[in-house]
Design an enzyme around this catalytic site. Sequence first.
Site, PDB file in Angstrom:
ATOM      1  N   SER A   4      40.839  50.001  52.910  1.00 49.04           N
ATOM      2  CA  SER A   4      42.230  50.410  53.092  1.00 49.04           C
ATOM      3  C   SER A   4      42.393  51.771  53.741  1.00 49.04           C
ATOM      4  CB  SER A   4      42.957  50.384  51.748  1.00 49.04           C
ATOM      5  OG  SER A   4      42.286  51.176  50.802  1.00 49.04           O
TER       6      SER A   4
ATOM      7  N   HIS B  58      44.171  43.788  52.301  1.00 44.64           N
ATOM      8  CA  HIS B  58      44.693  44.148  53.627  1.00 44.64           C
ATOM      9  C   HIS B  58      44.376  43.099  54.686  1.00 44.64           C
ATOM     10  CE1 HIS B  58      46.353  48.162  52.960  1.00 44.64           C
ATOM     11  NE2 HIS B  58      45.455  48.232  51.995  1.00 44.64           N
TER      12      HIS B  58
ATOM     13  N   LYS C 179      51.565  43.235  50.570  1.00 45.05           N
ATOM     14  CA  LYS C 179      51.364  43.931  51.848  1.00 45.05           C
ATOM     15  C   LYS C 179      51.918  43.034  52.969  1.00 45.05           C
ATOM     16  CE  LYS C 179      47.576  46.414  49.729  1.00 45.05           C
ATOM     17  NZ  LYS C 179      48.313  47.619  49.349  1.00 45.05           N
TER      18      LYS C 179
HETATM   19  C1  PLP Z   1      42.064  47.216  49.105  1.00 46.21           C
HETATM   20  C2  PLP Z   1      43.206  47.105  48.138  1.00 46.21           C
HETATM   21  N1  PLP Z   1      43.066  46.306  47.078  1.00 46.21           N
HETATM   22  C3  PLP Z   1      44.061  46.163  46.184  1.00 46.21           C
HETATM   23  C4  PLP Z   1      45.245  46.841  46.323  1.00 46.21           C
HETATM   24  C5  PLP Z   1      46.316  46.685  45.290  1.00 46.21           C
HETATM   25  O1  PLP Z   1      47.312  45.823  45.747  1.00 46.21           O
HETATM   26  P1  PLP Z   1      48.778  45.893  45.168  1.00 46.21           P
HETATM   27  O2  PLP Z   1      49.515  46.944  45.920  1.00 46.21           O
HETATM   28  O3  PLP Z   1      49.307  44.517  45.364  1.00 46.21           O
HETATM   29  O4  PLP Z   1      48.653  46.267  43.727  1.00 46.21           O
HETATM   30  C6  PLP Z   1      45.443  47.680  47.408  1.00 46.21           C
HETATM   31  C7  PLP Z   1      46.739  48.376  47.579  1.00 46.21           C
HETATM   32  O5  PLP Z   1      46.878  49.526  47.533  1.00 46.21           O
HETATM   33  C8  PLP Z   1      44.383  47.832  48.346  1.00 46.21           C
HETATM   34  O6  PLP Z   1      44.521  48.637  49.388  1.00 46.21           O
END
Ligand code: PLP
Length: 393
Positions: free
Chosen positions: A182, A210, A241
């Site tokens: 991310s 992502h 997202k």
């Molecule tokens: C790689 C990754 N995994 C999981 C998440 C968590 O997702 P969510 O925003 O749906 O809690 C994020 C979000 O920030 C992320 O970037």
Amino acid sequence: MRRDPLAYLTAELDILKEQGLYRQLRVLDGEQKPTTSFDHRQVVNLSSNNYLGLTTHPRLRERALDATRTLGVGTGSVRTIAGTMAIHVELERRLAAFKNTEAVVVFQSGFAANAGTVAAILTKDDVVVSDELNHASIVDGCRLSRATIKVFPHRDVDAARKVLAALPAGQRKLLITDGVFSMDGDLGALPALCQLAEESGCIMMVDDAHASGVFGRNGRGTIDHFGVHGRVDIQVGTLSKAIGVLGGYVAGSRALVEFLHHRARPFLFSTSHPPAVAAACIAAIDVLEQEPELIERLWENTRFFKAGLASLGFSTGSSESPITPVIVGEGALAMKLSDALFAKGVFAQGIGFPTVARDKARVRTIVTATHTRDELQFALDVFATVGRDLGII
Ligand SMILES: Cc1ncc(COP(=O)(O)O)c(C=O)c1O
């Protein structure tokens, strides 16, 4: 008078202020759009994860409104008691068909999906082998599981192999990577890690937060992009997202999903999504299947903007996705760059330690399918001016 037992928190915040790392939350005045108003300033928005513009897509909005009218605003219970509605089950069925897996379970967020799953499937006697840049929700899940955590250097499959080779043959182990990282926008070393998992008898897990809606056919994720269907035991995706709504899901075998129904603590102990959320997510799957031009536009914009930043001379790392970091090093400089961009009409969030390493602070840019060329060119022009003013380029 009572002494404030939380006074140390103010002291910590004062240190962040002295270091130029203190952040006020930016407030979005209207909708999540490519040009929008934050803190009453009109800006080109390069900070959302709204890759396909689905947060404001008419089909999602209508389905959410319709579900609210017919099913109410809340569910009144956790999934395992009285909070599983037919619309939740329909969403899971649609996701399983989309991801080509036996079953899916939806969690309240991607964070809950990762943390809840890792903590549920491992015990203190197990080992997890994890990329050093995996998301915080994976890290927290590993800690909660009390399994032994072995971290391998970013995308270094040989290092992961050495860690695994040193473990006893009968050891239960989980090999885990983000599909798209991310903060850097690069991809997990997927085909090679799948191979390694098969050779060493590991459970293979990929967090495709992502990648959902971005990579693979119609946005099916990195498993589809790399053609490794059937080789990843646990796929996590988000609905928060590119899907534009809220939630996370785990796709895998029927046994995995049923086990999580019984043991994943966020699923067991937190109320289920309002019907509007599930309905909008179902509409998002319809959009992914029926409007592939959105993903094509996302990639055209991504190529244009990445090439623009690189030709200006910024250090943009090794991203392969719509996430492009502009790496400046010092945390305070990243915050300064972000503030100067904002003052000139571009919102790209500064990111420093502990989200990234102390010497790799950056502003992170994310383009979407709904940015126009003019908006992206404007952003590049502002990056050029501010980058030169601050001596970054
Ligand atoms: C790689 C990754 N995994 C999981 C998440 C968590 O997702 P969510 O925003 O749906 O809690 C994020 C979000 O920030 C992320 O970037």
